[in-house]
Enzyme design. Structure first.
Site, mmCIF file in Angstrom:
data_model
loop_
_atom_site.group_PDB
_atom_site.id
_atom_site.type_symbol
_atom_site.label_atom_id
_atom_site.label_comp_id
_atom_site.label_asym_id
_atom_site.label_seq_id
_atom_site.Cartn_x
_atom_site.Cartn_y
_atom_site.Cartn_z
ATOM 1 N N SER A 7 0.844 -1.566 -0.387
ATOM 2 C CA SER A 7 -0.066 0.315 -0.183
ATOM 3 C C SER A 7 0.771 1.324 0.281
ATOM 4 O O SER A 7 1.459 0.773 -0.793
ATOM 5 C CB SER A 7 -1.042 -0.171 1.252
ATOM 6 N N ASP A 23 -10.056 -5.685 -3.882
ATOM 7 C CA ASP A 23 -9.565 -4.704 -2.901
ATOM 8 C C ASP A 23 -10.753 -3.322 -2.720
ATOM 9 O O ASP A 23 -10.515 -2.696 -3.855
ATOM 10 C CB ASP A 23 -7.894 -4.639 -3.653
ATOM 11 N N HIS A 39 -7.249 -6.107 0.543
ATOM 12 C CA HIS A 39 -6.530 -5.121 0.297
ATOM 13 C C HIS A 39 -5.494 -5.619 1.178
ATOM 14 O O HIS A 39 -3.991 -4.995 0.699
ATOM 15 C CB HIS A 39 -6.540 -4.006 0.672
#
Length: 255
Positions: free
Chosen positions: A106, A204, A234
């Site tokens: 991320s 996600d 995610h």
């Protein structure tokens, strides 16, 4: 309770880190740096499992918490991409001249790209998990603009407490948004001298896989792959997800 090494990041702020050094001092095999996500910490499933693997394989590995995260000092709401990038750069320097694979999740994937942009040729490979490239402009600002409560909070208080799927609401600050404009990657794209692997779940909800694909398309690399993982969220923390991440890292670290 885990005990971590503490390193001064700036006056009055120390960040926590853990590293595994190979048993043989002359071991120069590529190592790994784990870069976690926004509002996450290094005790998460992926980082812990990858550290366990590196220790079993006797490979150099570092994981750490940004300031305001996990076991590190500082206030989360005072953090910016500039500060966290500086901390990532300091931790990467602990590898000295060892070739390194950056494994970023991320926001950590975004920071990995920024590190690679700063030091072309010095990174051996990138493994990015749902990279949130340009996250303040591409992901946060549109969400705030579409939310009257968020717009009002940012205008009035300089901070919005964003609801989270994973726990308590967390602060998004005007300072974070404004600082992020200094670090945009996608408009110009990026030339990479090292191989790239992006892994993204097709379910996600936080960083849509289409954003991961946009990031992939903006990167120019002689060896790049975009891997879309069926039913992946995610976090990509299922056993099969972590195995895919580990295999990608092993492939790029192969001598």
């Amino acid at each position: 309770m885990l005990q971590f090494e503490m390193m001064e990041a700036r006056p009055g702020i120390r960040i926590a880190l853990e590293r595994h050094e190979p048993r043989h001092p002359d071991d120069r095999k590529p190592g790994f740096l784990w870069l976690g996500g926004f509002n996450s910490d290094m005790t998460g499933t992926k980082a812990t499992r990858l550290m366990d693997w590196a220790q079993a394989a006797d490979r150099f590995f570092i994981r750490f918490d940004y300031s305001g995260h996990g076991a590190s000092e500082g206030r989360f709401e005072e953090g910016t991409l500039s500060l966290w990038l500086t901390e990532a750069r300091m931790v990467l320097a602990l590898a000295r001249d060892r070739p390194m694979i950056l494994v970023g999740s991320s926001m950590g994937g975004y920071l990995a790209l920024l590190l690679a942009r700063e030091s072309p040729g010095s990174i051996k490979g990138l493994v990015l998990v749902a990279p949130a490239a340009d996250m303040t402009e591409a992901l946060m600002e549109p969400e705030i603009a579409a939310n009257a409560e968020a717009l009002g909070a940012i205008a009035r208080d300089g901070v919005w407490l964003r609801p989270s799927l994973y726990g308590e609401p967390y602060p998004i600050t005007r300072t974070l948004i404004e600082d992020g404009r200094q670090h945009l990657l996608l408009p110009q794209g990026l030339d990479l001298a090292c191989p790239l692997r992006i892994l993204h779940g097709d379910r996600d909800p936080d960083v849509p896989w289409q954003h991961g694909r946009k990031t992939f398309d903006a990167i120019r690399s002689p060896d790049a792959q975009f891997i879309l993982i069926k039913d992946g969220d995610h976090r990509l923390s299922r056993d099969q997800d972590i195995l895919a991440i580990r295999r990608a890292a092993e492939e790029l670290a192969a001598d």
